[in-house]
Design a protein around this motif. Structure first.
Motif, PDB file in Angstrom:
ATOM      1  N   PHE A   5      -5.658   6.611   2.494  1.00 54.47           N
ATOM      2  CA  PHE A   5      -4.808   5.376   3.649  1.00 54.47           C
ATOM      3  C   PHE A   5      -3.313   5.098   2.485  1.00 54.47           C
ATOM      4  CE2 PHE A   5      -7.739   3.023   0.756  1.00 54.47           C
ATOM      5  CZ  PHE A   5      -8.017   1.793   0.176  1.00 54.47           C
ATOM      6  N   GLU A   6      -2.538   4.845   2.551  1.00 51.38           N
ATOM      7  CA  GLU A   6      -1.219   3.842   2.234  1.00 51.38           C
ATOM      8  C   GLU A   6      -1.181   2.084   2.437  1.00 51.38           C
ATOM      9  OE1 GLU A   6       3.296   3.963   1.103  1.00 51.38           O
ATOM     10  OE2 GLU A   6       2.430   5.423   2.439  1.00 51.38           O
ATOM     11  N   ILE A   7      -1.348   1.191   1.030  1.00 51.52           N
ATOM     12  CA  ILE A   7      -1.179  -0.384   1.725  1.00 51.52           C
ATOM     13  C   ILE A   7       0.545  -0.512   1.700  1.00 51.52           C
ATOM     14  CG2 ILE A   7      -1.260  -2.956   1.277  1.00 51.52           C
ATOM     15  CD1 ILE A   7      -4.292  -1.863   0.334  1.00 51.52           C
ATOM     16  N   VAL A   8       0.873  -0.892   3.023  1.00 46.98           N
ATOM     17  CA  VAL A   8       2.471  -0.239   3.201  1.00 46.98           C
ATOM     18  C   VAL A   8       3.028  -2.429   2.780  1.00 46.98           C
ATOM     19  CG1 VAL A   8       2.886   1.515   3.879  1.00 46.98           C
ATOM     20  CG2 VAL A   8       2.682  -0.352   5.511  1.00 46.98           C
ATOM     21  N   GLY A   9       2.859  -2.958   2.940  1.00 48.20           N
ATOM     22  CA  GLY A   9       3.019  -4.433   3.313  1.00 48.20           C
ATOM     23  C   GLY A   9       1.729  -5.369   3.557  1.00 48.20           C
ATOM     24  N   CYS A  10       2.557  -6.519   3.281  1.00 48.88           N
ATOM     25  CA  CYS A  10       1.301  -7.680   3.299  1.00 48.88           C
ATOM     26  C   CYS A  10       1.299  -9.109   4.318  1.00 48.88           C
ATOM     27  CB  CYS A  10       0.851  -8.347   1.857  1.00 48.88           C
ATOM     28  SG  CYS A  10       2.074  -9.086   1.127  1.00 48.88           S
ATOM     29  N   ALA A  11       1.175  -9.346   4.962  1.00 46.51           N
ATOM     30  CA  ALA A  11       1.022 -10.917   5.179  1.00 46.51           C
ATOM     31  C   ALA A  11       0.438 -12.052   5.446  1.00 46.51           C
ATOM     32  CB  ALA A  11       1.579 -10.709   7.263  1.00 46.51           C
ATOM     33  N   SER A  12       0.481 -12.983   5.705  1.00 48.87           N
ATOM     34  CA  SER A  12      -0.298 -14.654   5.293  1.00 48.87           C
ATOM     35  C   SER A  12       0.177 -15.951   6.501  1.00 48.87           C
ATOM     36  CB  SER A  12      -0.395 -15.121   3.940  1.00 48.87           C
ATOM     37  OG  SER A  12      -0.758 -16.013   3.511  1.00 48.87           O
ATOM     38  N   ARG A  13      -0.176 -16.469   6.667  1.00 49.80           N
ATOM     39  CA  ARG A  13      -0.011 -17.770   6.865  1.00 49.80           C
ATOM     40  C   ARG A  13       0.531 -18.479   6.641  1.00 49.80           C
ATOM     41  NH1 ARG A  13      -0.919 -16.658  12.485  1.00 49.80           N
ATOM     42  NH2 ARG A  13      -2.256 -16.170  13.294  1.00 49.80           N
TER      43      ARG A  13
ATOM     44  N   ILE B 243      -3.542  -8.110   5.995  1.00 49.63           N
ATOM     45  CA  ILE B 243      -3.583  -9.762   6.558  1.00 49.63           C
ATOM     46  C   ILE B 243      -4.534 -10.953   5.768  1.00 49.63           C
ATOM     47  CG2 ILE B 243      -3.272 -11.986   8.871  1.00 49.63           C
ATOM     48  CD1 ILE B 243      -2.299  -8.913  10.100  1.00 49.63           C
ATOM     49  N   GLY B 244      -3.750 -11.681   4.838  1.00 49.10           N
ATOM     50  CA  GLY B 244      -4.183 -12.326   4.347  1.00 49.10           C
ATOM     51  C   GLY B 244      -4.164 -12.015   2.406  1.00 49.10           C
ATOM     52  N   CYS B 245      -4.030 -13.147   1.770  1.00 44.13           N
ATOM     53  CA  CYS B 245      -3.194 -12.189   0.489  1.00 44.13           C
ATOM     54  C   CYS B 245      -4.063 -13.119  -0.725  1.00 44.13           C
ATOM     55  CB  CYS B 245      -1.693 -12.373   0.501  1.00 44.13           C
ATOM     56  SG  CYS B 245      -0.687 -11.509   1.329  1.00 44.13           S
ATOM     57  N   GLY B 246      -5.453 -13.522  -0.219  1.00 41.59           N
ATOM     58  CA  GLY B 246      -6.356 -14.312  -1.311  1.00 41.59           C
ATOM     59  C   GLY B 246      -6.772 -13.573  -2.010  1.00 41.59           C
ATOM     60  N   ASP B 247      -7.642 -13.716  -2.868  1.00 40.19           N
ATOM     61  CA  ASP B 247      -8.424 -13.481  -4.409  1.00 40.19           C
ATOM     62  C   ASP B 247      -8.719 -11.684  -4.445  1.00 40.19           C
ATOM     63  OD1 ASP B 247      -8.608 -14.216  -6.297  1.00 40.19           O
ATOM     64  OD2 ASP B 247     -10.951 -14.089  -6.320  1.00 40.19           O
ATOM     65  N   ILE B 248      -9.611 -11.661  -2.922  1.00 39.07           N
ATOM     66  CA  ILE B 248      -9.992 -10.174  -2.810  1.00 39.07           C
ATOM     67  C   ILE B 248      -8.976  -9.077  -2.127  1.00 39.07           C
ATOM     68  CG2 ILE B 248     -10.356  -9.591  -0.276  1.00 39.07           C
ATOM     69  CD1 ILE B 248     -12.591  -8.459  -3.169  1.00 39.07           C
ATOM     70  N   ALA B 249      -7.428  -9.181  -2.644  1.00 37.04           N
ATOM     71  CA  ALA B 249      -6.379  -8.868  -1.823  1.00 37.04           C
ATOM     72  C   ALA B 249      -5.818  -7.580  -2.814  1.00 37.04           C
ATOM     73  CB  ALA B 249      -5.676  -9.621  -1.133  1.00 37.04           C
TER      74      ALA B 249
END
Length: 385
Positions: free
Chosen positions: A27-35, A8-14
């Protein structure tokens, strides 16, 4: 089986977390979300992830087991608390929260629900600070008596595309850069007993000059000190003076310089995972390079690598610790202790009084402790966790 994680949060560090996650099979990052849904859609397409809305991510849909909270600091508490309340583990970017009350509530919630809470920075797990840990534990420089920690730069308005939040409550060099230095020092020297500090706002109004920033040319009204000098007294006895500033140009001062009864250890930037150390004793000066070690190899930026960057190493240990039913190293307790130290520094700049630190934490186990747990390294070696 790999821990299923949603950002959650798709900014610079993501971008760094997702790109570097290939090193970490736990671990596996499967999805992303943002406001901002459009940002999530763009980021998901760029990295071949599921596009989620924030509520679905927090509800654990699509088999999500943990949230990687990469939102701005003033959103950390709300997102982390919601995830914990919904039965999800949480690993958050620094700081843990922007107030002690919020940080304490997150710790309590995770403990009551039997969930893991962890937090960046995880650079103390990198090759450089793990070598420094060996130096401290083996008494190579004797007992640490005093030292200095320094970060001095011209500020964030010249390099970040959306820098305004860095100069508001929860920001400033204390809460943005301070976590790297304090976490590194706590991992090496143990918990802090007290702090005192002074601070000032060097320039009350700043202008965004980052190339390509949508805010370029806009004014930032600064609300927090941009130069702070603090004195940290550790429970084990060491005294460390720390200078954090966004009001000058980079300096030749060492990032961390520890003076012991038998010598000195000069350490590289704790914002990254590698770099060279220098051990100075009465009869010798010994440079210690870490580029050949796991989590010290130069790999970043992707096109022209010049430094060692393994964002996600703490999350990898977090995920493996869940699978192995053991404590994780970048713990919520340490993140809370660091938050209390940072908050006390901020308080002391206003009160001009020494602040005692009420919390404590265990020093995380060193990586090279011979444990049977391993996180794979996509290279010629693996590193014991």
């Amino acid at each position: 089986m790999a821990l299923r994680v949603a950002i959650i949060g798709c900014g610079d560090i993501a971008h760094a977390y997702v790109t570097l996650s290939r090193h970490f099979p736990s671990f596996e990052i499967v999805g992303c979300a943002s406001r901002t849904p459009e940002r999530a859609e763009h980021f998901a397409a760029q990295h071949k992830l599921l596009t989620l809305n924030v509520d679905d991510a927090l509800a654990g849909k699509h088999g999500i087991e943990a949230i990687l909270n990469l939102t701005p600091p003033n959103s950390h508490y709300a997102i982390s608390r919601a995830a914990l309340e919904n039965g999800l583990h949480v690993y958050t970017e620094k700081p843990l929260a922007t107030s002690l009350d919020e940080g304490r509530k997150l710790l309590t919630c995770s403990q009551e629900k039997g969930l893991r809470l962890g937090g960046a920075p995880d650079t103390f797990l990198g090759a450089a600070l793990q070598c420094a840990r060996d130096v401290i534990d083996n008494k190579t420089i004797g007992d640490v008596v005093f030292g200095q920690a320094n970060f001095i730069s011209g500020g964030m308005e010249h390099r970040h595309p959306n820098p305004e939040f860095f100069f508001k409550t929860g920001g400033g060099p204390v809460f943005d850069i301070g976590p790297y230095y304090v976490t590194a020092l706590v991992s090496l020297l143990g918990p802090v007993a007290s702090v005192s500090a002074i601070g000032t706002i060097g320039r009350p109004i700043r202008s965004v000059s980052t190339s390509g920033s949508p805010q370029r040319g806009s004014a930032i009204h600064v609300e927090v000190p941009t130069t702070v000098q603090a004195l940290l007294r550790f429970r084990a006895g060491a005294q460390i003076s720390m200078s954090l500033s966004w009001d000058s140009q980079p300096t030749a001062l060492p990032h961390i310089d520890l003076h012991g009864t038998l010598g000195r250890a000069v350490l590289p930037d704790p914002d990254f995972f590698g770099g060279s150390l220098k051990i100075i004793r009465e009869d010798s000066t010994t440079p210690v390079a870490t580029e050949a070690l796991p989590w010290g190899r130069i790999n970043w930026p992707e096109q022209q690598p010049s430094l060692a960057n393994y964002r996600g190493l703490g999350l990898a240990d977090f995920a493996q610790a869940i699978a192995d039913d053991r404590p994780h190293r970048a713990s919520g307790e340490m993140a809370f202790h660091v938050l209390e130290v940072l908050t006390a520094i901020s308080t002391s700049t206003r009160s001009y009084e020494m602040c005692r630190i009420g919390s404590t934490c265990e020093r995380p186990l060193p990586i090279s402790n011979g444990a049977s747990h391993k996180v794979s390294f996509s290279g010629p070696a693996s590193f014991e966790l």
